[in-house]
Write a protein that holds these residues in place. Sequence first.
Motif, PDB file in Angstrom:
ATOM      1  N   ASP A 349       5.400 -79.525  -5.759  1.00 43.54           N
ATOM      2  CA  ASP A 349       6.528 -79.828  -4.884  1.00 43.54           C
ATOM      3  C   ASP A 349       6.966 -78.596  -4.091  1.00 43.54           C
ATOM      4  N   LEU A 350       6.529 -77.434  -4.540  1.00 42.44           N
ATOM      5  CA  LEU A 350       6.791 -76.187  -3.816  1.00 42.44           C
ATOM      6  C   LEU A 350       5.644 -75.840  -2.876  1.00 42.44           C
ATOM      7  N   TYR A 351       4.420 -76.082  -3.334  1.00 40.99           N
ATOM      8  CA  TYR A 351       3.225 -75.807  -2.538  1.00 40.99           C
ATOM      9  C   TYR A 351       2.128 -76.730  -3.055  1.00 40.99           C
ATOM     10  N   GLY A 352       1.788 -77.724  -2.246  1.00 39.60           N
ATOM     11  CA  GLY A 352       0.819 -78.728  -2.662  1.00 39.60           C
ATOM     12  C   GLY A 352      -0.434 -78.717  -1.810  1.00 39.60           C
ATOM     13  N   ALA A 353      -1.240 -79.755  -1.959  1.00 40.59           N
ATOM     14  CA  ALA A 353      -2.514 -79.834  -1.241  1.00 40.59           C
ATOM     15  C   ALA A 353      -2.315 -79.844   0.271  1.00 40.59           C
ATOM     16  N   ALA A 354      -1.281 -80.533   0.752  1.00 38.15           N
ATOM     17  CA  ALA A 354      -1.023 -80.549   2.199  1.00 38.15           C
ATOM     18  C   ALA A 354      -0.632 -79.169   2.710  1.00 38.15           C
ATOM     19  N   ASP A 355       0.103 -78.424   1.898  1.00 36.11           N
ATOM     20  CA  ASP A 355       0.467 -77.059   2.293  1.00 36.11           C
ATOM     21  C   ASP A 355      -0.764 -76.170   2.326  1.00 36.11           C
ATOM     22  N   PHE A 356      -1.657 -76.374   1.365  1.00 38.75           N
ATOM     23  CA  PHE A 356      -2.891 -75.591   1.335  1.00 38.75           C
ATOM     24  C   PHE A 356      -3.709 -75.832   2.599  1.00 38.75           C
ATOM     25  N   ALA A 357      -3.715 -77.070   3.084  1.00 32.80           N
ATOM     26  CA  ALA A 357      -4.443 -77.378   4.312  1.00 32.80           C
ATOM     27  C   ALA A 357      -3.810 -76.694   5.516  1.00 32.80           C
ATOM     28  N   GLU A 358      -2.478 -76.572   5.506  1.00 36.90           N
ATOM     29  CA  GLU A 358      -1.776 -75.960   6.636  1.00 36.90           C
ATOM     30  C   GLU A 358      -1.672 -74.444   6.509  1.00 36.90           C
ATOM     31  N   LEU A 359      -1.371 -73.968   5.301  1.00 33.33           N
ATOM     32  CA  LEU A 359      -1.202 -72.541   5.036  1.00 33.33           C
ATOM     33  C   LEU A 359      -2.126 -72.157   3.889  1.00 33.33           C
ATOM     34  N   PRO A 360      -3.414 -72.005   4.147  1.00 30.74           N
ATOM     35  CA  PRO A 360      -4.361 -71.734   3.065  1.00 30.74           C
ATOM     36  C   PRO A 360      -4.033 -70.430   2.329  1.00 30.74           C
ATOM     37  N   LEU A 361      -4.417 -70.390   1.072  1.00 27.54           N
ATOM     38  CA  LEU A 361      -4.283 -69.162   0.293  1.00 27.54           C
ATOM     39  C   LEU A 361      -5.383 -68.205   0.758  1.00 27.54           C
ATOM     40  N   PRO A 362      -5.032 -67.050   1.315  1.00 29.64           N
ATOM     41  CA  PRO A 362      -6.057 -66.185   1.917  1.00 29.64           C
ATOM     42  C   PRO A 362      -7.174 -65.787   0.960  1.00 29.64           C
ATOM     43  N   GLN A 364      -7.672 -67.542  -1.996  1.00 32.34           N
ATOM     44  CA  GLN A 364      -7.819 -68.734  -2.836  1.00 32.34           C
ATOM     45  C   GLN A 364      -6.857 -68.748  -4.021  1.00 32.34           C
ATOM     46  N   LEU A 365      -5.952 -67.746  -4.099  1.00 35.55           N
ATOM     47  CA  LEU A 365      -5.058 -67.687  -5.243  1.00 35.55           C
ATOM     48  C   LEU A 365      -3.609 -67.394  -4.866  1.00 35.55           C
ATOM     49  N   HIS A 366      -3.390 -66.457  -3.926  1.00 37.21           N
ATOM     50  CA  HIS A 366      -2.038 -65.999  -3.624  1.00 37.21           C
ATOM     51  C   HIS A 366      -1.557 -66.507  -2.264  1.00 37.21           C
ATOM     52  N   PRO A 367      -0.333 -67.021  -2.188  1.00 32.86           N
ATOM     53  CA  PRO A 367       0.215 -67.457  -0.897  1.00 32.86           C
ATOM     54  C   PRO A 367       0.522 -66.260   0.008  1.00 32.86           C
ATOM     55  N   ASP A 368       0.409 -66.481   1.316  1.00 33.46           N
ATOM     56  CA  ASP A 368       0.727 -65.416   2.261  1.00 33.46           C
ATOM     57  C   ASP A 368       2.220 -65.418   2.561  1.00 33.46           C
ATOM     58  N   ALA A 369       2.631 -64.582   3.521  1.00 33.79           N
ATOM     59  CA  ALA A 369       4.057 -64.417   3.801  1.00 33.79           C
ATOM     60  C   ALA A 369       4.715 -65.728   4.225  1.00 33.79           C
ATOM     61  N   ALA A 370       4.035 -66.498   5.078  1.00 32.09           N
ATOM     62  CA  ALA A 370       4.609 -67.766   5.538  1.00 32.09           C
ATOM     63  C   ALA A 370       4.752 -68.745   4.382  1.00 32.09           C
ATOM     64  N   ALA A 371       3.772 -68.763   3.484  1.00 28.40           N
ATOM     65  CA  ALA A 371       3.852 -69.664   2.338  1.00 28.40           C
ATOM     66  C   ALA A 371       4.933 -69.224   1.364  1.00 28.40           C
TER      67      ALA A 371
END
Length: 395
Positions: A349-362, A364-371
């Motif tokens: 609910d904080l970061y899901g599959a749709a978010d991964f499609a829009e803001l990929p984990l650079p 594959q593990l850690h979210p970037d600044a926007a995420a």
Amino acid sequence: MDYQPPWVTTPVTADLLRGALELERTAHGVLPHRLPAWARAQCDDEQLAMAEAQPSGVRLAFRTRATTVELDVLPTKTVYGERPQQPDGVYDLLVDGRLAGRATVEGGNVLTVDMTNGDRETRPGPVGTLRFTDLADGVKDVEIWLPHQEITELVALRTDAPVEAAPDRGRRVWLHHGSSISQGAAAESPSTTWPALAAALGGVELTNLGLGGGALLDPFTARVMRDTPADLISVKIGINLVNADLMRLRAFAPAVHGFLDTIRDGHPTAPLLVVSPLYCAIHEDTPGPSVPDSDSSGAGQAEGIRALGDPAESAFGKLTLTVIRAELARITAARAADDARLYYLDGRDLYGAADFAELPLPDQLHPDAAAHRRIGERFAGLAFAPDGPFAAEDA
């Protein structure tokens, strides 16, 4: 000739710091720790030792009329093998709660980590100085947030007017524990990690026990949380247990129960929120361990991470994020029958599959600044909502 202000030097003491659980006196000044010495003594993991000494969420907080602030620091920069040295750690200056400046410090010690055998070597370096000028005149509350991924010794604080410890604003204290994502890996700056953003939006004081690679249900961490004053508590559990391949399903559920039991020993009635893992494609259905994947990186790209486990192994008790979410939901539902202030939040609910499609984990593990910003905003919207687990009692 440049004007030199009549400097006031103020010792850096515990009353000027928030978010640190202990101060160590060093040859140069003081070193903030996020785990006390007794807890550090119970684990000889060098990764944990480095992570807890990186002052994520730790900030100097004082009230002053000063228009110029200088802070001498001795940072420790980390170099991993043959990789380029990471960018200098960022210091955020907040004045009356608003970002008013940002700076870095060159120099400092350099810690080199051999990725093949884990050997570490520290090369001493010089003290550096931060300087913030042209602050608005008049009494104001100043915070200097220390780099979230750079060990930082505080050497001297100088201002052109006296300072005093920032007054207690009556805010609730939020104690949070999680992995490197909670520590702020890949966030833009220390005040823009997702917990820092959520705390600002929720109007609470943050104590961040996000420990890179260290969210492993360690009993000493639970005891630290038990003993740390807090009004609101959250624990984000899962990703490190998978990528470290630390335990199997049989051990996981009792370990979660024990961790929560220990926290409840010190905080029997505080809202306690259990957060399951964010979406992470490589470990949704594939167990760990995970390892660096240098073949996945290109020019200017972060080195990737890949999972080494076999999805079929989950049938024999190996943990995946899907398994962990199901277990955490089951455990919290069962415990909530006798603990009305225990809550569960699905990390997707904080970061899901749709978010991964829009803001990929650079990597594959850690979210970037926007995420990080999205996660912080969503956490605040869910946890601090009028009907959320961290709702103000007078809301």
